[in-house]
Design an enzyme around this catalytic site. Structure first.
Site, PDB file in Angstrom:
ATOM      1  CB  SER A 130       5.731   3.699  -0.565  1.00  0.00           C
ATOM      2  OG  SER A 130       4.842   3.211  -1.004  1.00  0.00           O
TER       3      SER A 130
ATOM      4  CB  THR B   1      -0.615  -0.400   1.233  1.00  0.00           C
ATOM      5  OG1 THR B   1      -1.821   1.361   0.827  1.00  0.00           O
ATOM      6  CG2 THR B   1      -0.149  -0.123   2.181  1.00  0.00           C
ATOM      7  CD  GLU B   2      -1.703   3.815  -2.511  1.00  0.00           C
ATOM      8  OE1 GLU B   2      -1.119   3.072  -2.150  1.00  0.00           O
ATOM      9  OE2 GLU B   2      -2.043   4.203  -3.696  1.00  0.00           O
ATOM     10  CG  ASN B   3      -0.995   3.892   3.075  1.00  0.00           C
ATOM     11  OD1 ASN B   3      -0.774   2.951   2.298  1.00  0.00           O
ATOM     12  ND2 ASN B   3      -1.158   3.600   4.648  1.00  0.00           N
TER      13      ASN B   3
END
Lengths: 221, 213
Positions: free
Chosen positions: B89, B47-49
């Site tokens: 990320s 997940t990009e966070n």
């Protein structure tokens, strides 16, 4: 070694001046420096601020409160959609804005902190977000020149700080905080817990203390 | 495959994932995939966070406020998970280290162009990580209903909405069918849920070839 300067949230926020560019960490409200944002909303008169933050808070929460006060002149973000009031303010011409792909937004902050003049990315080439940007073919692929994003003041949140100002983040609350801590003239960190030197393993330090100018106790972990 | 169209689309998209794949899931239909994947599917969710190794959603009394996915919904972290900052990320994403991105779209063109972040004249000012993901992920799977609520086709000759990226889609899964982009050709490879060739033709305005399985 000298300890980082420990001040109250109100004292720290008094360093924010009208017209400043202010970076604010957090992905939505996760990892957002809510103690410092509250102090900015409640104790400061600084206006015409440019806010650099992934989202402009939520309606009436976090930076959304500052927006309601009409103190944000411009917002630089990847996702205004989390706060319908920010979208409405843009559409009403009350808020200047710059929208960046999230990876470009993060890297532009990193570049500023790392002393770089920018970088080329393939992301956004050929789209509306390429308007006004230099495009260059690198190995046959169109890339856009993206400039660094710097701030006068960065507000960041960490779960734990030591008395030198080393920071440790928890879970996905890290997000933009370490990048922003490096990219501002003045970095104000709030921490849920402040421990003696040695209380954070050196390998676990995500923001070394040299980036942190002022340390504030946060109202939450 | 049964249930509502969105779940059927997610279930078919999940079959595209292979053991060992590092997969990023967009908001909406793609986010139904974790509830469908077998626990031993061997897929690692990014997940990009800032988390690699996303686990199932927690029980309500076990929610950790510092642990969310890109939709800002609570998640868990699996053993072996790693946390990182947003620049790392997106370096993973742009650098080609994320194998698959599954994401929703408003339109996909016959050339695989994707439009998924803005509708002209509508109050949407958010691009998030969509542009980075479609450019950086090695395979891009689009999941969407075949038509809009008003019945307009979403697989179109040319995107009329603002582009996310050109030529980025590899697979398009709707409730009616699966399309693949093969060297710039749009190919219908599978019919889903009892749909006929006529059903797909009526719901699609792009030209495509047919090479059923």
């Amino acid at each position: 070694m000298t300890s980082v300067r420990r001040v109250s949230a109100e004292q720290a926020i008094s360093r924010v001046r009208s017209g400043d560019v202010v970076m604010v960490g957090g992905f939505g409200l996760v990892g957002a420096p809510l103690t410092l944002i509250d102090a900015l909303v409640e104790t400061s008169d600084a206006r015409d601020l440019t806010i650099v933050s992934n989202n402009v808070g939520e309606a009436g929460r976090g930076l959304g409160l500052l927006l309601r006060q009409g103190r944000i002149r411009k917002a630089i973000a990847s996702y205004f959609t989390s706060n319908p009031e920010a979208v409405a303010a843009v559409n009403a011409g009350q808020l200047d804005y710059q929208l960046l792909p999230q990876g470009t937004f993060a890297e532009a902050i990193r570049a500023a902190g790392a002393g770089l003049g920018g970088f080329y990315t393939p992301v956004g080439a050929g789209t509306l977000l390429a308007e006004g940007k230099e495009e260059r073919l690198i190995d046959g692929v169109p890339h856009l020149l993206e400039r660094p994003l710097r701030a006068d003041v960065a507000l960041v949140h960490a779960a734990r700080a030591d008395e030198l100002g080393n920071l440790w983040y928890r879970g996905t609350a890290r997000n933009f905080n370490p990048l922003m801590a490096a990219a501002a003239g003045l970095t104000i960190a709030e921490a849920g817990e402040i421990v003696p030197v040695g209380g954070i393993e050196p390998e676990a330090v995500a923001t070394p203390h040299l980036y942190v100018d002022l340390l504030v106790g946060a109202k939450r972990l | 495959m049964s249930g509502d169209p969105r779940t059927r689309i997610a279930a078919r998209a999940a079959l595209e994932l292979e053991p060992g794949d590092v997969v990023n899931l967009g908001i909406g239909i793609p986010n139904l995939i974790p509830g469908i994947l077998a626990p031993d599917a061997g897929v690692v969710i990014h997940t990009e966070n800032g988390l690699l190794g996303v686990g199932p959603r927690p029980a309500q009394d076990a929610v950790d406020p510092d642990l969310v996915d890109a939709a800002k919904l609570p998640v868990t972290a699996l053993p072996g998970a790693a946390y990182f900052d947003s620049a790392d990320s997106f370096a993973m994403i742009r650098g080609g280290h994320v194998d698959v991105a599954v994401l929703g779209a408003l339109q996909v063109s016959a050339a695989g162009d994707i439009a998924n972040w803005a509708v002209p004249g509508r109050d949407v000012l958010g691009v998030g990580g969509a542009m980075d993901l479609v450019v950086g992920a090695r395979r891009v799977i689009v999941t969407m209903t075949a038509t809009t609520g008003a019945g307009e086709p979403k697989v179109v000759p040319e995107c009329t909405y603002p582009l996310t990226a050109r030529g980025a889609a590899d697979v398009v899964v709707t409730e009616l069918s699966v399309f693949r982009l093969r060297e710039g050709r749009l190919v219908l490879v599978e019919l889903l849920g009892g749909a006929t060739l006529d059903d797909v033709a009526r719901a699609t305005s792009a030209a495509y070839e047919v090479e059923l399985g």
